[in-house]
Scaffold this active site. Structure first.
Site, PDB file in Angstrom:
ATOM      1  N   GLY A  59       0.801  -1.217   0.000  1.00 18.25           N
ATOM      2  CA  GLY A  59       0.000   0.000   0.000  1.00 18.25           C
ATOM      3  C   GLY A  59       0.833   1.267   0.000  1.00 18.25           C
TER       4      GLY A  59
ATOM      5  N   HIS B 224       6.982  18.744   4.456  1.00 18.18           N
ATOM      6  CA  HIS B 224       7.493  17.693   3.574  1.00 18.18           C
ATOM      7  C   HIS B 224       6.649  16.426   3.735  1.00 18.18           C
ATOM      8  CE1 HIS B 224      10.253  14.854   1.687  1.00 18.18           C
ATOM      9  NE2 HIS B 224      10.955  15.892   1.220  1.00 18.18           N
ATOM     10  N   PRO B 225       6.294  15.775   2.609  1.00 22.85           N
ATOM     11  CA  PRO B 225       5.444  14.577   2.712  1.00 22.85           C
ATOM     12  C   PRO B 225       6.080  13.429   3.489  1.00 22.85           C
ATOM     13  CG  PRO B 225       6.253  14.878   0.462  1.00 22.85           C
ATOM     14  CD  PRO B 225       6.575  16.127   1.215  1.00 22.85           C
TER      15      PRO B 225
ATOM     16  N   SER C 109       6.245   4.085   8.531  1.00 24.43           N
ATOM     17  CA  SER C 109       6.580   3.404   7.286  1.00 24.43           C
ATOM     18  C   SER C 109       5.261   3.002   6.646  1.00 24.43           C
ATOM     19  CB  SER C 109       7.431   2.161   7.571  1.00 24.43           C
ATOM     20  OG  SER C 109       7.442   1.282   6.463  1.00 24.43           O
TER      21      SER C 109
ATOM     22  N   ASN D 243       4.767   0.220   5.717  1.00 22.24           N
ATOM     23  CA  ASN D 243       4.577  -1.152   6.178  1.00 22.24           C
ATOM     24  C   ASN D 243       3.776  -1.256   7.464  1.00 22.24           C
ATOM     25  OD1 ASN D 243       6.158  -1.673   3.992  1.00 22.24           O
ATOM     26  ND2 ASN D 243       7.919  -2.456   5.127  1.00 22.24           N
TER      27      ASN D 243
ATOM     28  N   HIS E  35     -34.344 -33.106   5.339  1.00 22.14           N
ATOM     29  CA  HIS E  35     -33.960 -33.676   4.039  1.00 22.14           C
ATOM     30  C   HIS E  35     -34.937 -33.234   2.950  1.00 22.14           C
ATOM     31  CE1 HIS E  35     -31.148 -36.455   6.131  1.00 22.14           C
ATOM     32  NE2 HIS E  35     -32.108 -36.478   7.046  1.00 22.14           N
TER      33      HIS E  35
ATOM     34  N   SER F 203     -41.496 -10.718 -14.376  1.00 24.29           N
ATOM     35  CA  SER F 203     -41.185 -11.337 -15.659  1.00 24.29           C
ATOM     36  C   SER F 203     -41.516 -10.396 -16.803  1.00 24.29           C
ATOM     37  CB  SER F 203     -41.969 -12.639 -15.827  1.00 24.29           C
ATOM     38  OG  SER F 203     -41.771 -13.188 -17.117  1.00 24.29           O
ATOM     39  N   SER F 204     -40.685 -10.446 -17.836  1.00 23.80           N
ATOM     40  CA  SER F 204     -40.938  -9.646 -19.031  1.00 23.80           C
ATOM     41  C   SER F 204     -41.836 -10.380 -20.016  1.00 23.80           C
ATOM     42  CB  SER F 204     -39.606  -9.292 -19.711  1.00 23.80           C
ATOM     43  OG  SER F 204     -38.928 -10.475 -20.099  1.00 23.80           O
TER      44      SER F 204
ATOM     45  N   VAL G  98     -44.632 -12.596  -9.947  1.00 23.91           N
ATOM     46  CA  VAL G  98     -43.860 -11.863  -8.943  1.00 23.91           C
ATOM     47  C   VAL G  98     -42.839 -12.817  -8.334  1.00 23.91           C
ATOM     48  CG1 VAL G  98     -43.930 -10.550  -6.803  1.00 23.91           C
ATOM     49  CG2 VAL G  98     -45.805 -10.333  -8.450  1.00 23.91           C
ATOM     50  N   ASN G  99     -41.607 -12.367  -8.216  1.00 23.80           N
ATOM     51  CA  ASN G  99     -40.518 -13.241  -7.780  1.00 23.80           C
ATOM     52  C   ASN G  99     -39.951 -12.832  -6.414  1.00 23.80           C
ATOM     53  OD1 ASN G  99     -40.658 -14.676 -10.225  1.00 23.80           O
ATOM     54  ND2 ASN G  99     -39.319 -13.196 -11.234  1.00 23.80           N
TER      55      ASN G  99
END
Length: 463
Positions: A99, A129-130, A139, A141, A188, A318-319, A325-326
């Site tokens: 990263g 300063h960055p 770091s 890390n 089952h 559905s089309s 209806v789902n």
């Protein structure tokens, strides 16, 4: 033509759009990693702002950072935390595994914004300063893993857990409401002995309650932070006390119980806490998949399915088939769960890839973890509000199922024995008759005895 300015790093000068706060390293990353469209998640960007603010506060308290510079870094970092600078974090997930590019993106943005606040020239790295100031005592890390943990913990606490509690409340309410509706159980996928619809939904509610508890149990380890380990876990270039102080500052900023990791070598080289917490989320996804499936199957029909539940009708299904209806909320939720299962495979593999002193799969771990949290949280709320709260029992169908079930014969085990009961059930199934007809007609017991023993309401509890 877009105006530019010159930024520099150890590779030399590079042009950056004049209205962007990032610097040379972020600009190089844009050119070097033209991979996919998955940007660094905004929760990680916010978390990087939190780390930079906390580090500046700690360095100031330890006498390492000039007060004016520290105050300006803190002000710029606050803008990152608040999301005001999100447009200045353009990098994709697919970059170095530590990263580093995203850490430097944060360093550069905060540096240039601080310089601007102080009336300086962006790109000059003066007076802020960055690396020397924004990244002081850090770091990539230890910074990116820390940001990763902050982002993931915040999203779990503020989004995922409330969403799951919302779902749990709705399921528990249905369990209480339907405590007296007796239905036939299924094992089952075949008919079994009775239970109540409330008991069935009570099982779902308990699954979610258990899932919440499992996630909460993992959080203390997720909230252990790598910051202060610097490059390999030794803490080189970080002052004594920095790790503890920065964790304290992060806890104060977020209001969460972050602490410094007891062993920084583990914190940099392994991300077991990420895998562990996501494992609990993966378990919730398994629970949600089962619940969503049960509900859509119990709501199948409306004329030729199980038809025990009436599910909310949210949109046409559905089309080509008018009036269809789902169970779309169940379908959306199960797709989310499938994605989470895949994410967990990625996290498990990535978590195993700590080579010597550093794991270099950090960005993909953060991305997949945060995607799982976002999806499960959103889907849990959607499923609750658009499905669960509107479910109604189809009592007539439920009653018919109980009356027609051959497994009520189980109530006669104690009187007639297993073999005789099995014969009654098989004969009734073969002849298309009822248990009563075969039990009484076959001379096994009288009609009054059948009424006495075969009482579904007495079969839903021990005894």
């Amino acid at each position: 033509m877009t105006a530019t300015r010159i930024e520099t790093d150890t590779f030399g000068p590079i042009e950056v759009a004049a209205d962007r706060y990032w610097g040379a390293q972020a600009q190089r990353s844009l050119g070097n990693f033209k991979i996919g469209w998955e940007k660094q998640p905004l929760p990680v960007v916010r978390a990087l702002g939190i780390v930079k603010r906390a580090a500046a506060e700690a360095n100031l308290a330890l006498g390492k950072l000039d007060p004016k510079i520290a105050e300006t870094i803190i002000a710029a970092a606050n803008e990152v935390i608040e999301g005001k600078l999100n447009d200045h974090f353009p990098l994709v997930v697919w970059q170095t595994g530590s990263g580093t590019q995203s850490n430097m993106n944060a360093n550069e943005v905060i540096s240039n914004r601080a310089i601007e606040m102080l009336g300086g020239e962006m790109g000059s790295k003066k007076p802020v300063h960055p690396n020397d100031h924004v990244n002081m005592s850090q770091s990539s890390n230890d910074t990116f893993p820390t940001a990763m943990h902050i982002a993931c913990a915040e999203q779990v606490v503020h989004d995922l857990l409330p969403a799951l509690k919302h779902l749990h409340k709705a399921l528990a309410a249905k369990a209480a409401e339907w405590k007296d509706i007796i239905k036939i159980g299924r094992t089952h996928t075949q008919d079994a002995t009775p239970l109540t619809l409330g008991q069935e939904f009570g099982g779902y509610a308990q699954q979610i309650e258990n899932g919440i508890a499992r996630i909460e149990m993992t959080l203390p380890m997720l909230m252990q932070l790598a910051q202060g380990g610097t490059a390999v876990g030794t803490g080189l270039n970080a002052p004594v006390g920095f790790a503890e102080l920065v964790a304290e500052q992060i806890a104060g900023i977020t209001g969460l119980g972050f602490t410094t990791a007891p062993n920084k070598f583990e914190a940099l080289a392994a991300h077991d806490a990420m895998v562990f917490t996501h494992g609990a989320i993966n378990t919730v996804a398994a629970s949600l998949f089962k619940i969503a499936n049960d509900i859509r199957f119990l709501g199948s029909g409306p004329r030729a399915g199980l038809g025990e539940l009436s599910l909310p009708e949210n949109e046409p299904g559905s089309s080509i088939m008018p009036g269809k209806v789902n169970p779309t909320q169940s379908e959306a939720l199960t797709q989310v769960c499938a994605q989470v299962f895949g994410n967990h495979s990625t996290l498990t593999f990535a978590g195993s890839q700590g080579h010597f002193e550093l794991n270099v799969f950090n960005p993909v771990m953060a991305y997949n973890f945060l995607q799982s949290v976002r999806l499960v949280a959103d889907a849990a709320i959607s499923f609750t509000d658009n499905c669960v709260v509107g479910i109604e029992p189809r009592v007539d169908n439920i009653k018919k199922g109980v009356e027609n079930s051959l497994m009520l014969v189980t109530a006669l085990n104690g009187k007639l024995g297993y073999d005789a009961c099995a014969k009654i059930a098989k004969t009734a199934h073969k002849n298309g008759t009822t248990l009563r007809e075969e039990a009484v007609g076959g001379g096994y017991l009288t009609n009054e005895e059948f009424e006495q023993y075969v009482r579904p309401e007495k079969m839903i509890s021990p005894g």
